[in-house]
Scaffold this active site. Structure first.
Site, PDB file in Angstrom:
ATOM      1  CG  HIS A   1      25.464  -6.452  24.065  1.00 54.68           C
ATOM      2  ND1 HIS A   1      25.803  -7.714  24.521  1.00 54.68           N
ATOM      3  CD2 HIS A   1      24.224  -6.583  23.504  1.00 54.68           C
ATOM      4  CE1 HIS A   1      24.807  -8.548  24.272  1.00 54.68           C
ATOM      5  NE2 HIS A   1      23.845  -7.890  23.657  1.00 54.68           N
TER       6      HIS A   1
ATOM      7  CG  ASP B   1      20.485  -0.753  20.498  1.00 57.14           C
ATOM      8  OD1 ASP B   1      19.446  -1.452  20.446  1.00 57.14           O
ATOM      9  OD2 ASP B   1      21.233  -0.730  21.503  1.00 57.14           O
TER      10      ASP B   1
ATOM     11  NE  ARG C   1      25.273 -11.908  20.703  1.00 55.77           N
ATOM     12  CZ  ARG C   1      24.389 -11.532  21.641  1.00 55.77           C
ATOM     13  NH1 ARG C   1      23.357 -10.793  21.316  1.00 55.77           N
ATOM     14  NH2 ARG C   1      24.570 -11.864  22.913  1.00 55.77           N
TER      15      ARG C   1
ATOM     16  NE  ARG D   1      21.381  -9.525  28.382  1.00 55.23           N
ATOM     17  CZ  ARG D   1      20.797  -9.330  27.200  1.00 55.23           C
ATOM     18  NH1 ARG D   1      19.499  -9.143  27.122  1.00 55.23           N
ATOM     19  NH2 ARG D   1      21.495  -9.347  26.087  1.00 55.23           N
TER      20      ARG D   1
ATOM     21  CD  GLN E   1      24.229  -7.740  19.152  1.00 50.78           C
ATOM     22  OE1 GLN E   1      23.485  -8.353  19.881  1.00 50.78           O
ATOM     23  NE2 GLN E   1      24.193  -7.859  17.833  1.00 50.78           N
TER      24      GLN E   1
ATOM     25  CB  CYS F   1      22.037  -5.310  18.628  1.00 52.93           C
ATOM     26  SG  CYS F   1      21.099  -4.077  19.545  1.00 52.93           S
TER      27      CYS F   1
END
Ligand code: CP
Ligand code: NVA
Length: 307
Positions: free
Chosen positions: A128, A223, A291, A101, A131, A263
């Site tokens: 991402h 988001d 996830r 990340r 996700q 998300c």
């Protein structure tokens, strides 16, 4: 040859379907897979905070019989205490896979280049992918199909939006994106997603008005307006995105069965209101749960056969 998972762009539609069908099996028959990654170790190298990504990978590895280590931002101090190149070469000697990340997407390529084990993008400024895969899996679970559905994304054309553009196009879904001028998704991603979608009789449409984008949508997705690393822009962004809130009057335009996705983490009262995120059509915690299931499938695909 090791395989990385850096962007959804690199997956074929067949590979996406394959991950989804393994995910179905993992959800149906969890005990059958409890030794699938026995003896394997995954390391999470994170330069940014996390709840879902960290916990879903850690618990996922545990459920597959493997181990997981977490290296917090200050611990490894990527690129400062040690170069990414050296971190990658060192970790290759200990572990079977890395989830990174990071701030800059180029760091994921750099890590993958010098790591002899699979590298998974656990969020960068560009994408991402874990996700977005879990999101589309969740839509399929709820609506029993993907082809021809319309996903309306309202807000910042950010990392999550870029990954959703690729995966929805590859799954023959239409995607409408409503964002303020100057905050549209990555130009190359739009171009590529449009071409992928067109070949599958689907479309990608850009709007600057959220009310136009959500008409007829099967799913509304949003988001945060300020992503991790953009904290200095918070004041300006909150002003610019004001008209892009997913609230009752926006959702009303889409029809009563339209699903609501985010998300997470959500900034309630900014990009989404409490009544919408807590409403009966919200599936945000199903997304969060999936996830883990989808990532377990990815881990099996990438790690199981590695020596
Ligand atoms: N959605 C997501 O990636 O959450 P975290 O930042 O908490 O991992
Ligand atoms: N766009 C957000 C997603 C968090 C999961 C960020 O990058 O901070």
């Amino acid at each position: 040859m090791k395989k990385d998972f850096i962007s959804i762009k690199d997956l074929t539609t067949a590979e996406i379907e394959d991950i989804f069908s393994l995910t179905d099996k993992l959800k149906r028959d969890k005990p059958k897979f409890n030794k699938a990654l026995s003896g394997k170790t995954l390391v999470l190298v994170f330069q940014k905070p996390s709840n879902r990504t960290r916990v879903s990978f850690e618990v996922g590895m545990y459920q597959l019989g493997g181990n997981c280590l977490y290296l917090a931002p200050d611990e490894i101090n990527l690129g400062v205490r040690e170069s990414i190149k050296d971190v990658a070469r060192t970790l290759s000697r200990y572990v079977d896979g890395i989830v990174l990340r990071t701030f800059e997407h180029k760091n994921v390529f750099q890590m993958a280049k010098y790591c002899s084990k699979p590298v998974i993008n656990g969020l960068s400024d560009f994408g991402h992918p874990c996700q977005a895969l879990a999101d589309v899996y969740t839509i399929k679970e709820k609506l029993k199909r993907l082809k021809g559905l319309t996903l309306a994304y309202v807000g910042d054309g950010n990392n999550v939006c870029n990954s959703l553009l690729y995966v929805s196009a590859k799954c023959a879904m239409n995607m409408n994106v409503a964002s303020p001028k100057g905050y549209e998704p990555d130009r190359t991603v739009i171009k590529e997603a449009k071409a992928i979608a067109k070949a599958r009789q689907a479309s990608v449409n850009l709007f600057n008005n959220p009310f136009e984008a959500v008409r007829g949508a099967d799913v509304i997705y949003t988001d945060v307006w300020v992503s991790m690393g953009q904290e200095k822009e918070a004041g300006l962004r909150k002003k610019i995105f004001k008209g892009f809130q997913v609230n009752k009057s926006l959702v009303k335009l889409a029809g009563k069965n339209c699903l609501i996705m985010h998300c997470l983490p959500a900034h309630r009262g900014e990009e989404i209101t409490d009544e919408v995120i807590d409403g009966r059509n919200s599936i945000v915690f199903d997304q969060a749960e999936n996830r883990m299931h989808v990532q377990k499938a990815i881990l099996i695909k990438l790690l199981a056969k590695q020596k």
